[in-house]
Each structure stands twice: as structure tokens, then as C-alpha cells.
Write a protein that holds these residues in place. Sequence first.
Motif, PDB file in Angstrom:
ATOM      1  N   LYS A  31       0.859  -1.197  -0.008  1.00 29.50           N
ATOM      2  CA  LYS A  31       0.097  -0.065   0.107  1.00 29.50           C
ATOM      3  C   LYS A  31       0.678   1.313  -0.162  1.00 29.50           C
ATOM      4  O   LYS A  31       2.141   1.202   0.395  1.00 29.50           O
ATOM      5  CB  LYS A  31      -0.775   0.115   1.376  1.00 29.50           C
ATOM      6  CG  LYS A  31      -2.114  -0.867   1.175  1.00 29.50           C
ATOM      7  CD  LYS A  31      -3.192  -0.540   2.299  1.00 29.50           C
ATOM      8  CE  LYS A  31      -4.101  -1.546   2.155  1.00 29.50           C
ATOM      9  NZ  LYS A  31      -5.075  -1.090   3.126  1.00 29.50           N
ATOM     10  N   THR A  33       1.951   4.502   1.266  1.00 32.67           N
ATOM     11  CA  THR A  33       2.021   5.127   2.734  1.00 32.67           C
ATOM     12  C   THR A  33       1.809   6.627   2.453  1.00 32.67           C
ATOM     13  O   THR A  33       2.834   7.167   1.786  1.00 32.67           O
ATOM     14  CB  THR A  33       2.850   4.518   3.630  1.00 32.67           C
ATOM     15  OG1 THR A  33       4.172   4.787   3.317  1.00 32.67           O
ATOM     16  CG2 THR A  33       2.581   3.057   3.788  1.00 32.67           C
ATOM     17  N   TYR A  86      -6.933   3.750  -2.034  1.00 30.00           N
ATOM     18  CA  TYR A  86      -7.177   2.780  -0.865  1.00 30.00           C
ATOM     19  C   TYR A  86      -8.405   3.569  -0.279  1.00 30.00           C
ATOM     20  O   TYR A  86      -8.770   3.139   1.025  1.00 30.00           O
ATOM     21  CB  TYR A  86      -6.145   2.736   0.034  1.00 30.00           C
ATOM     22  CG  TYR A  86      -4.919   1.867  -0.908  1.00 30.00           C
ATOM     23  CD1 TYR A  86      -5.275   0.605  -1.114  1.00 30.00           C
ATOM     24  CD2 TYR A  86      -3.982   2.450  -1.317  1.00 30.00           C
ATOM     25  CE1 TYR A  86      -4.509  -0.005  -1.929  1.00 30.00           C
ATOM     26  CE2 TYR A  86      -3.027   1.884  -2.061  1.00 30.00           C
ATOM     27  CZ  TYR A  86      -3.064   0.669  -2.270  1.00 30.00           C
ATOM     28  OH  TYR A  86      -2.290  -0.021  -3.123  1.00 30.00           O
ATOM     29  N   ASN A  87      -9.039   4.517  -0.493  1.00 31.07           N
ATOM     30  CA  ASN A  87     -10.031   5.481   0.226  1.00 31.07           C
ATOM     31  C   ASN A  87     -11.068   5.396  -0.765  1.00 31.07           C
ATOM     32  O   ASN A  87     -10.993   5.382  -1.995  1.00 31.07           O
ATOM     33  CB  ASN A  87      -9.682   6.872   0.472  1.00 31.07           C
ATOM     34  CG  ASN A  87      -8.655   7.078   1.712  1.00 31.07           C
ATOM     35  OD1 ASN A  87      -7.557   7.422   1.333  1.00 31.07           O
ATOM     36  ND2 ASN A  87      -8.921   6.480   2.867  1.00 31.07           N
ATOM     37  N   GLU A 130     -12.238   9.591   5.347  1.00 29.66           N
ATOM     38  CA  GLU A 130     -11.494   8.677   5.973  1.00 29.66           C
ATOM     39  C   GLU A 130     -10.415   9.164   5.944  1.00 29.66           C
ATOM     40  O   GLU A 130      -9.812  10.073   5.285  1.00 29.66           O
ATOM     41  CB  GLU A 130     -11.503   7.459   5.077  1.00 29.66           C
ATOM     42  CG  GLU A 130     -12.817   6.759   4.993  1.00 29.66           C
ATOM     43  CD  GLU A 130     -12.624   5.484   3.782  1.00 29.66           C
ATOM     44  OE1 GLU A 130     -13.487   4.868   3.599  1.00 29.66           O
ATOM     45  OE2 GLU A 130     -11.503   5.326   3.340  1.00 29.66           O
ATOM     46  N   LYS A 131      -9.232   8.652   6.847  1.00 25.91           N
ATOM     47  CA  LYS A 131      -7.870   9.065   6.809  1.00 25.91           C
ATOM     48  C   LYS A 131      -7.162   8.952   5.519  1.00 25.91           C
ATOM     49  O   LYS A 131      -7.189   7.724   4.958  1.00 25.91           O
ATOM     50  CB  LYS A 131      -7.122   8.330   8.051  1.00 25.91           C
ATOM     51  CG  LYS A 131      -5.706   8.562   8.286  1.00 25.91           C
ATOM     52  CD  LYS A 131      -4.936   7.603   9.260  1.00 25.91           C
ATOM     53  CE  LYS A 131      -3.625   8.019   9.283  1.00 25.91           C
ATOM     54  NZ  LYS A 131      -2.880   7.097  10.002  1.00 25.91           N
ATOM     55  N   LEU A 133      -4.820   7.648   3.018  1.00 30.80           N
ATOM     56  CA  LEU A 133      -3.734   6.499   3.161  1.00 30.80           C
ATOM     57  C   LEU A 133      -2.713   6.301   2.331  1.00 30.80           C
ATOM     58  O   LEU A 133      -1.651   5.780   2.182  1.00 30.80           O
ATOM     59  CB  LEU A 133      -4.412   5.413   3.083  1.00 30.80           C
ATOM     60  CG  LEU A 133      -5.688   4.863   3.940  1.00 30.80           C
ATOM     61  CD1 LEU A 133      -6.318   3.703   3.510  1.00 30.80           C
ATOM     62  CD2 LEU A 133      -4.887   4.883   5.398  1.00 30.80           C
TER      63      LEU A 133
END
Length: 156
Positions: A31, A33, A86-87, A130-131, A133
Amino acid sequence: MKERLKKLLALLMVLIICVSTVGLNVNAEEKSTWEGTITESVYETENYKVTFSLVGQWEGGYNANVKIENTGDSIIHNWYICYDSYNVFSDIWNAQVHSYESNQYIIKNADWNRDIAVGESVEFGYAVYEKFLGFPTKYEILDKSIETSTEDYSVE
């Protein structure tokens, strides 16, 4: 004799530990980061450049802006762009979500920004609750030409 036995057992334990860890396979999903400081990422290829910017962040969410620049020598007609995220988007403006599957988005133009002239750009944005990512690492402009017989349509 006791001291020698202790050393032999210690050596045997070290060997067992070393042998048992050899050949271990660890699988992890790769992923992107984010370290929390950079707010812009640029991806450039032969005919286009994509700039992803974080334009607003708050506890549990963010707004992003994506700018697509035509750096090629022909118009990009009816653009679609594909990339991983990823969101999950909550709201989008100046474009439409065409599809979302397995973390991969395909974003489609809005009616008023469907073509990107040479040297020009279009931008769209979205909100996520969302946070953040991490930045997408690759973008692909999707285009396809379809030949159509004049018998398949009519012009009035």
C-alpha cells in the motif's frame, strides 16, 4: 562438565532458531503510505501529466484535487482516467465515477470538460471521509477508437 553442557545446549537452541526461520514467507499487501508532510504528488508520462493535491485535511477526512495536463501532440477526447485509491470517495465534482472495483477507480469526464486540448488541462476534485492513506502511484488515461460504418448512424 556442567558449563560445557550449558554452552552446547545454548548453541543447539541458536541453531534451532536459525534453521526454523529460514525460508519463512511473509506476504503483505503493498500500500502507498503517507508520512504526513507532502501534499502533492506528480505522475508524468509521454502524453500527459497528473498532479494529485491534498487541498484540505481534517480529522477523519480530506479533499483532493486531480489535474490532468495534456503534454502530447493531439487532443485527448472524452477522457477517462484509471488509478488505485485505498479510500472510498464520498463526493466528486467536475467528473463522474465510472466504476470502482478492488481499490481501482475509473473516473469519467463531465459533459463540459470531455476533451483536453494540447497544452491544456482539466481538474476534478473529491471528498473522502476517511484518513488519507497515500498518493496513487500510477495513472492511466483510457481511450479507445471504434470504427463505425456509416450505415450504423444517421445525421440530420
